[in-house]
Design a protein around this motif. Structure first.
Motif, PDB file in Angstrom:
ATOM      1  N   ALA A   1       0.853  -1.189   0.000  1.00 42.70           N
ATOM      2  CA  ALA A   1       0.000   0.000   0.000  1.00 42.70           C
ATOM      3  C   ALA A   1       0.885   1.233   0.000  1.00 42.70           C
ATOM      4  CB  ALA A   1      -0.922  -0.008   1.212  1.00 42.70           C
ATOM      5  N   PRO A   2       1.326   1.670  -1.182  1.00 45.80           N
ATOM      6  CA  PRO A   2       2.303   2.757  -1.245  1.00 45.80           C
ATOM      7  C   PRO A   2       1.753   4.142  -0.920  1.00 45.80           C
ATOM      8  CG  PRO A   2       1.624   2.102  -3.445  1.00 45.80           C
ATOM      9  CD  PRO A   2       1.003   1.118  -2.501  1.00 45.80           C
ATOM     10  N   LYS A   3       0.438   4.322  -0.988  1.00 41.89           N
ATOM     11  CA  LYS A   3      -0.133   5.652  -0.794  1.00 41.89           C
ATOM     12  C   LYS A   3      -1.145   5.655   0.346  1.00 41.89           C
ATOM     13  CE  LYS A   3       0.440   6.951  -5.655  1.00 41.89           C
ATOM     14  NZ  LYS A   3      -0.243   7.437  -6.868  1.00 41.89           N
ATOM     15  N   PRO A   4      -1.188   6.744   1.113  1.00 42.76           N
ATOM     16  CA  PRO A   4      -2.179   6.859   2.192  1.00 42.76           C
ATOM     17  C   PRO A   4      -3.569   7.104   1.620  1.00 42.76           C
ATOM     18  CG  PRO A   4      -0.974   8.911   1.982  1.00 42.76           C
ATOM     19  CD  PRO A   4      -0.311   7.940   1.043  1.00 42.76           C
ATOM     20  N   LEU A   5      -4.577   6.917   2.433  1.00 46.74           N
ATOM     21  CA  LEU A   5      -5.952   7.170   1.996  1.00 46.74           C
ATOM     22  C   LEU A   5      -6.788   7.663   3.167  1.00 46.74           C
ATOM     23  CD1 LEU A   5      -7.866   4.639   3.120  1.00 46.74           C
ATOM     24  CD2 LEU A   5      -6.799   3.430   1.223  1.00 46.74           C
ATOM     25  N   SER A   6      -7.955   8.188   2.833  1.00 48.73           N
ATOM     26  CA  SER A   6      -8.899   8.675   3.844  1.00 48.73           C
ATOM     27  C   SER A   6     -10.237   7.985   3.662  1.00 48.73           C
ATOM     28  CB  SER A   6      -9.098  10.195   3.713  1.00 48.73           C
ATOM     29  OG  SER A   6      -7.883  10.901   3.905  1.00 48.73           O
ATOM     30  N   VAL A   7     -10.800   7.497   4.766  1.00 49.88           N
ATOM     31  CA  VAL A   7     -12.139   6.909   4.756  1.00 49.88           C
ATOM     32  C   VAL A   7     -13.120   7.967   5.238  1.00 49.88           C
ATOM     33  CG1 VAL A   7     -13.626   5.070   5.647  1.00 49.88           C
ATOM     34  CG2 VAL A   7     -11.188   4.630   5.259  1.00 49.88           C
TER      35      VAL A   7
END
Length: 373
Positions: free
Chosen positions: A44-50
């Motif tokens: 998972a190379p990139k962060p994300l927002s839920v």
């Protein structure tokens, strides 16, 4: 065997509907039955927002928010928008926020300007997000596994701006629950299959994702802010195309949702969805309307043909052939989309769903006002 002119016209119309029905089954929905299920990425190379919007969801947040907060993803934040709740939602979120540092709570106060159903709350959540990739679900939803976010992360292909997931309803028992789950299944088969075919027309906010930059580039929900619903399907309908869309059907990426327990509540929910559908692109409305009309005519013409002999034998053969073909495709899809128990009830539920869709369409003509919650 000789047929009268009226019998020939009746059978001709029935066979025409059968051929159109076969098109949707064999050249659209079969694509979803045969497509290879994607693997869950190991990195998972990139962060994300839920982003989750909640209005009076205290009990659901207690039960289901931990499944989101405990995802096995290296870098993510969870944003819950408390949209003018008057139950214990605020207190529940304060307790969670004290324990989980990656939880961010956004509060929409009573009296905020420009409030239009859920869309204002969604917009506030998106603005609060620090990451480019946004994953959406609801307060009454439970990710199937801790790998949900790994599967819904930003695709490697940078051209992909929207990912459509799948959200089945939980089994509660009873005919209504069976109908709700089957209708959800058929809706998912339709939008996921058309996305594979290069004609995406909707998504479900219980499990979907897109780029934050896309939201602001397209001015968010400005084009349909006056519609109470449509924060998910209208956004996809307006901005998805064959080049920027992907789907996720791996069972690890499914998100289970709590179904309505009353028929009136279910009708209210479908009324909201029907209202949003009126804003779809003209081509999408034509195809979706054609599906329902053709199915209606198929059943009506079949029943009418039973009163004529020998036309009734031909009509019965066409009907049985249709059932055999559809029973080969849709039970397979029911297994793929986490509803294996419904495959034995497919013929009955198929007819009940058709009756419900016609009834809901007629009801929607007379019932105009709808709300989010």
């Amino acid at each position: 065997m000789e047929l009268t002119l009226s019998e020939s016209c009746l059978l001709g119309a029935l066979i025409f509907c059968f051929v159109i029905q076969l098109y949707f089954s064999l050249f659209v929905h079969l694509k979803l039955a045969l497509v290879k299920v994607e693997e869950i990425p190991v990195h998972a190379p990139k962060p994300l927002s839920v982003v989750i919007c909640a209005r009076n969801e205290a009990e659901n947040l207690k039960q289901y928010l931990p499944y989101v907060l405990h995802q096995e993803y290296p870098d993510f934040e969870v944003i819950v928008v408390n949209d003018r709740s008057w139950d214990k939602t605020r207190e529940v979120l304060e307790e969670f926020a004290a324990e989980y540092k990656h939880l961010k709570v956004v509060t929409v106060a009573e009296g905020e300007k420009f409030i239009a159903g859920k869309k204002f709350a969604v917009t506030m959540g998106i603005k609060a997000a620090v990451n480019e990739w946004l994953v959406f679900t609801d307060a009454d939803c439970q990710p199937a596994t801790a790998n949900w976010l790994m599967g819904m992360q930003q695709p490697e292909n940078e051209a992909s701006e929207i990912v459509l997931g799948y959200s089945p309803y939980m089994r509660k028992g009873g005919l209504l629950n069976g109908l709700i789950r089957f209708e959800t299944f058929f809706t998912a088969v339709n939008y996921l299959s058309f996305a594979l075919k290069g004609m995406p027309y909707m998504g479900v906010g219980r499990n979907m994702a897109y780029k934050k930059s896309l939201f602001f580039k397209k001015k968010g929900f400005a084009a349909h802010m006056h519609i109470p619903s449509g924060d998910d399907d209208l956004f996809v309908n307006a901005h998805a195309n064959r080049h920027n869309i992907e789907i996720r059907i791996n069972k690890d990426t499914h998100v289970w949702s709590v179904p309505n327990s009353t028929f009136s509540g279910y009708l209210k929910q479908k009324k909201r969805h029907f209202g949003a559908g009126k804003m779809y692109k003209a081509g999408h409305k034509f195809i979706l309307s054609a599906q329902v009309i053709i199915q209606f005519l198929f059943y009506a013409l079949f029943i009418a043909s039973l009163f004529f002999s020998p036309a009734n034998y031909i009509a019965a053969s066409v009907f049985v052939l249709s059932l055999i073909i559809r029973s080969f495709i849709y039970p397979r899809l029911l297994n793929r989309l986490n509803y294996p128990g419904l495959r034995w009830w497919f013929p009955l539920l198929d007819i009940l769903l058709f009756i419900f869709l016609v009834f809901n369409g007629i009801l929607s003509i007379f019932v105009k006002k709808v709300k989010w919650k």
